[in-house]
Design an enzyme around this catalytic site. Structure first.
Site, mmCIF file in Angstrom:
data_model
loop_
_atom_site.group_PDB
_atom_site.id
_atom_site.type_symbol
_atom_site.label_atom_id
_atom_site.label_comp_id
_atom_site.label_asym_id
_atom_site.label_seq_id
_atom_site.Cartn_x
_atom_site.Cartn_y
_atom_site.Cartn_z
ATOM 1 N N SER A 1 9.947 22.041 7.559
ATOM 2 C CA SER A 1 8.637 21.452 7.631
ATOM 3 C C SER A 1 8.618 19.980 7.214
ATOM 4 O O SER A 1 7.618 19.293 7.426
ATOM 5 C CB SER A 1 7.672 22.214 6.710
ATOM 6 O OG SER A 1 8.065 22.090 5.351
ATOM 7 N N SER B 1 13.302 23.864 4.575
ATOM 8 C CA SER B 1 12.518 22.731 5.095
ATOM 9 C C SER B 1 13.031 21.352 4.724
ATOM 10 O O SER B 1 12.524 20.347 5.246
ATOM 11 C CB SER B 1 11.061 22.852 4.640
ATOM 12 O OG SER B 1 10.440 23.928 5.275
ATOM 13 N N LYS C 1 6.705 13.255 1.477
ATOM 14 C CA LYS C 1 6.021 14.280 2.283
ATOM 15 C C LYS C 1 4.580 14.395 1.787
ATOM 16 O O LYS C 1 4.345 14.351 0.571
ATOM 17 C CB LYS C 1 6.792 15.590 2.107
ATOM 18 C CG LYS C 1 6.358 16.751 2.969
ATOM 19 C CD LYS C 1 7.339 17.929 2.754
ATOM 20 C CE LYS C 1 7.000 19.140 3.572
ATOM 21 N NZ LYS C 1 7.993 20.225 3.412
#
Lengths: 71, 472
Positions: B159, B183, B84
């Site tokens: 997310s 997330s 990420k």
């Protein structure tokens, strides 16, 4: 983020709050922010009504309560 | 042996690492297969914001040379992964998917990246996310939003959207996500992969762009519990750069050998997760109940448990927004134009009062204590990961989507380890996740139960077709 009596701010009150916070956002953005504020604030109000039982952080022992109130 | 790239890219880490260790699979061949696949499919999925083609080939070449010379580092040596885009990577742009950080090129690696590098993993690139790990992704952000490989019109979750999308689509073997209110587990559920949010304090946050310091938790996303455990093994443990890890155990996450689940007790908080939940889709409820039945058939005892304080899960939102505002305060004032719609959420955090924050922390304590008592009586909890399957991108009902995180956030508040595993699909072919929650530091048990569930079901083996109409 709410009135001193715990009620939700109306749009005028919210407008003043945002201006005080100096966010430097437009009136249109304040309106959008208000729409996001309302549901969150309703939940936050409920959070303040949570019974914290005998947690050390409980407000049971507020000084304006009598001993009997705390039992 | 493996002629087709797809076969290579959908090997498990366990399978690939055994082949690499035995010199039956070249890390370079494997890495090139992933890079080709990224080139073919990521134009549709937008799961990567930076592809590290040259450095990946260099790392894979080095891994191949090391292994040939007898310097095998362990199960992640030569394994292609991705992170990420909030994990700091030395010399590689790290943006948190925001214009605010568009020019940020760190001079150091985050601890987790360091550990994966030391383990010999090959970094394929940096993955898309919701801006600053909040919200659901928006076209006004720095990069396009990642798409769900099961249906491009639907969210991959947030997310860790790119992590979910890329791992599910076979564009990396596993990935790193982060979880402040769900997330990792949300995208895992929406994309049919396995994602674990470890115990708070097990994995270092050093060098990771924060959303909310007291809640942020780094963790792996993979295509099985077994692979997630192999990733966790490499990244978990004390880190002098993150005091929050000072109590992290030196554990190993090799799966416990279990033939069945006899002797285990599974708690199901039906009142909060199943009853009177207007947005709980019937198919989600049915599939998770079937998952519970599968565990019961393996010998586990099922016990209904009650956790009344879960209704105050909004505490997670209050803490998250308050802490996020304190991180972003200056930039919100000086560079408002560089934020996407997430700015409004951060500003809300600036309007919360200190008494709201303190009350949220009190609620957090109450929820943690109540969960702790329940966890003394059961081995794990089982819940749906999310009340519904992935919404469409054009479904702008942010309130409904945000409310879905109430199934995940209690375990951020409490810090308990929680993992989402695939447990079926809805009538539109969209994945459904089942959440397995364990006691503090009991990741091994959570992973092992997930593994035995996956040995007895095949949901986690299902792949998206990626049959895009205009794919050449």
């Amino acid at each position: 983020m709410q009135n001193s009596d715990g009620t939700l701010l109306d749009i005028d009150g919210f407008y003043h709050l945002v201006k005080q916070a100096n966010f430097n956002i437009s009136d249109e953005e304040i309106n959008k922010l208000y729409k996001a504020y309302l549901p969150l604030q309703k939940q936050v109000s409920l959070l303040h009504q949570m019974d914290l039982g005998d947690l050390p952080t409980s407000t049971t022992f507020l000084p304006n309560k009598t001993k009997n109130d705390t039992q | 042996m493996y002629k087709h790239e797809e076969e290579l890219c959908f090997l498990s880490i366990k399978e690939a690492s055994a082949l690499i260790r035995d010199k039956d699979l070249s890390p370079l061949e494997l890495t090139k297969a992933f890079l080709n696949r990224i080139e073919s499919y990521d134009q549709y999925l937008h799961s990567y914001v930076t592809v590290l083609k040259e450095s990946a080939i260099k790392s894979a070449t080095a891994a191949e040379k090391d292994i040939r010379q007898g310097n095998y580092k362990g199960p992640l040596h030569g394994i292609p992964i991705a992170a990420k885009d909030l994990y700091s990577t030395e010399g590689i742009r790290t943006t948190a998917h925001s214009r605010v950080m568009a020019d940020n090129t760190p001079t150091f690696d985050s601890t987790v990246i360091q550990r994966l590098n030391s383990a010999g993993a090959v970094m394929l690139g940096k993955l898309a996310m919701s801006e600053f790990a909040l919200g659901r992704g928006d076209e006004k952000e720095l990069f396009p939003s990642a798409r769900n490989p099961w249906n491009l019109e639907h969210l991959p979750g947030s997310s860790s959207s790119g992590s979910g999308s890329a791992t599910s689509a076979g564009l990396c073997m596993a990935s790193l996500g982060s979880d402040t209110g769900g997330s990792i587990r949300g995208p895992a559920s929406f994309c049919n992969i396995t994602g674990i949010k470890p115990s708070l304090g097990l994995v270092s946050n050093h060098g990771v762009v924060p959303l909310a310091w007291t809640l942020d938790t780094c963790g792996p996303m993979a295509r099985s519990a077994e692979d997630a455990g192999m990733m966790l093994q490499a990244i978990a443990g004390k880190d002098g750069n993150d005091p929050a890890t000072k109590n992290a155990p030196s554990d190993n996450y090799d799966l416990e050998h279990m033939d069945d689940l006899r002797g285990l007790t599974i708690g199901v908080p039906r009142d909060f997760f199943f009853e009177n939940q207007r947005d709980l889709e019937p198919k989600v409820s049915a599939r998770v109940n079937q998952g519970i039945k599968t565990l019961e058939n393996l010998g586990a005892q099922i016990r209904e448990v009650h956790i009344p304080s879960l209704k105050y899960t909004v505490a997670n939102t209050v803490i998250m927004l308050s802490e996020a505002y304190s991180f972003h305060e200056e930039n919100l004032r000086t560079r408002p134009q560089d934020y996407g719609p997430v700015r409004r959420q951060f500003l809300l955090g600036g309007l919360l009062r200190s008494s709201d924050y303190v009350q949220a922390q009190r609620a957090r304590k109450a929820i943690s204590l109540e969960l702790s008592k329940v966890m003394d009586e059961v081995d794990i909890l089982i819940t749906p990961s999310f009340p519904f399957t992935a919404p469409r991108f054009d479904d702008r009902d942010q309130a409904r989507y945000g409310a879905g995180f109430r199934f995940l956030a209690p375990f951020n508040l409490s810090g308990l380890p929680a993992m989402s595993v695939p447990c079926g699909f809805d009538e539109n072919g969209l994945p459904i996740g089942m959440q397995i929650v364990g006691n503090f530091w009991e990741e091994r048990k959570v992973l092992s139960i997930g593994h035995i569930y996956q040995q007895n079901t095949d949901w986690h083996t299902k792949r998206p077709s990626l049959d895009f109409p205009d794919l050449k």
